[in-house]
Write a protein that holds these residues in place. Structure first.
Motif, short mmCIF file in Angstrom:
data_model
loop_
_atom_site.label_atom_id
_atom_site.label_comp_id
_atom_site.label_asym_id
_atom_site.label_seq_id
_atom_site.Cartn_x
_atom_site.Cartn_y
_atom_site.Cartn_z
N ASN A 93 29.72 -9.84 4.00
CA ASN A 93 29.09 -8.75 4.73
C ASN A 93 29.90 -8.47 5.99
N LYS A 94 30.11 -7.20 6.25
CA LYS A 94 30.88 -6.83 7.42
C LYS A 94 30.11 -7.22 8.68
N PRO A 95 30.84 -7.57 9.73
CA PRO A 95 30.17 -7.95 10.98
C PRO A 95 29.26 -6.86 11.53
N SER A 96 29.64 -5.60 11.35
CA SER A 96 28.80 -4.51 11.85
C SER A 96 27.47 -4.45 11.09
N VAL A 97 27.50 -4.74 9.80
CA VAL A 97 26.28 -4.75 9.00
C VAL A 97 25.38 -5.91 9.44
N LEU A 98 25.97 -7.08 9.67
CA LEU A 98 25.20 -8.23 10.12
C LEU A 98 24.56 -7.96 11.48
N LYS A 99 25.31 -7.31 12.36
CA LYS A 99 24.79 -6.99 13.69
C LYS A 99 23.61 -6.02 13.58
N ARG A 100 23.73 -5.05 12.69
CA ARG A 100 22.66 -4.06 12.51
C ARG A 100 21.41 -4.73 11.94
N LEU A 101 21.58 -5.60 10.95
CA LEU A 101 20.44 -6.31 10.37
C LEU A 101 19.76 -7.21 11.39
N LYS A 102 20.56 -7.86 12.21
CA LYS A 102 20.01 -8.73 13.24
C LYS A 102 19.20 -7.93 14.26
N MET A 103 19.70 -6.76 14.61
CA MET A 103 19.01 -5.89 15.56
C MET A 103 17.70 -5.37 14.96
N GLU A 104 17.73 -4.98 13.68
CA GLU A 104 16.52 -4.51 13.01
C GLU A 104 15.47 -5.61 12.95
N HIS A 105 15.91 -6.83 12.69
CA HIS A 105 14.98 -7.96 12.63
C HIS A 105 14.37 -8.21 14.01
N ALA A 106 15.18 -8.12 15.05
CA ALA A 106 14.68 -8.35 16.41
C ALA A 106 13.63 -7.30 16.78
N ILE A 107 13.86 -6.05 16.39
CA ILE A 107 12.90 -4.99 16.66
C ILE A 107 11.61 -5.25 15.89
N TYR A 108 11.73 -5.67 14.65
CA TYR A 108 10.56 -5.97 13.82
C TYR A 108 9.72 -7.09 14.43
N VAL A 109 10.37 -8.16 14.86
CA VAL A 109 9.67 -9.29 15.46
C VAL A 109 9.00 -8.87 16.77
N GLN A 110 9.71 -8.06 17.53
CA GLN A 110 9.16 -7.60 18.81
C GLN A 110 7.89 -6.76 18.59
N LYS A 111 7.90 -5.91 17.56
CA LYS A 111 6.72 -5.09 17.25
C LYS A 111 5.56 -5.98 16.80
N LEU A 112 5.86 -7.01 16.02
CA LEU A 112 4.80 -7.92 15.57
C LEU A 112 4.16 -8.62 16.77
N ARG A 113 4.97 -9.10 17.68
CA ARG A 113 4.44 -9.81 18.86
C ARG A 113 3.66 -8.86 19.75
N GLN A 114 4.12 -7.62 19.82
CA GLN A 114 3.43 -6.64 20.65
C GLN A 114 2.05 -6.31 20.06
N ASN A 115 1.95 -6.25 18.74
CA ASN A 115 0.69 -5.96 18.10
C ASN A 115 -0.31 -7.11 18.23
N GLU A 116 0.19 -8.34 18.34
CA GLU A 116 -0.70 -9.49 18.51
C GLU A 116 -1.41 -9.46 19.86
N GLU A 117 -0.73 -8.95 20.85
CA GLU A 117 -1.31 -8.90 22.20
C GLU A 117 -2.22 -7.74 22.28
#
Length: 63
Positions: A39-63
Motif C-alpha cells: 500500500n502506498k504511504p499516501s493511502v496508509l496516511k489517508r486510512l489512518k486519518m479516516e480512522h482517527a476521525i471515526y474514533v473521534q466521532k464515536l468518543r464525541q457521541n459517548e459524551e
C-alpha cells in the motif's frame, strides 16, 4: 516464542484459548496480511486519518 503455563487440573481447551489470545496480541497474522499487498504511504496516511476521525466521532457521541 509464546509460553503458556498450564496448571495441573486445567482443561486443554482453556490452555489453547490462552495461547490463541496471546498469539493474536503479538500481531503476527495482522502483519502477515498487511505484507501480502503493498500500500502506498499516501493511502496508509489517508486510512489512518479516516480512522482517527471515526474514533473521534464515536468518543464525541459517548459524551
Amino acid at each position: 516464542m509464546i509460553i503458556v503455563p498450564v496448571k495441573e487440573n486445567e482443561n486443554i481447551e482453556r490452555a489453547l484459548k490462552k495461547f490463541k489470545r496471546k498469539f493474536e496480541k503479538t500481531g503476527v497474522v495482522k502483519e502477515l496480511r498487511a505484507r501480502q499487498q503493498f500500500n502506498k504511504p499516501s493511502v496508509l496516511k489517508r486510512l489512518k486519518m479516516e480512522h482517527a476521525i471515526y474514533v473521534q466521532k464515536l468518543r464525541q457521541n459517548e459524551e
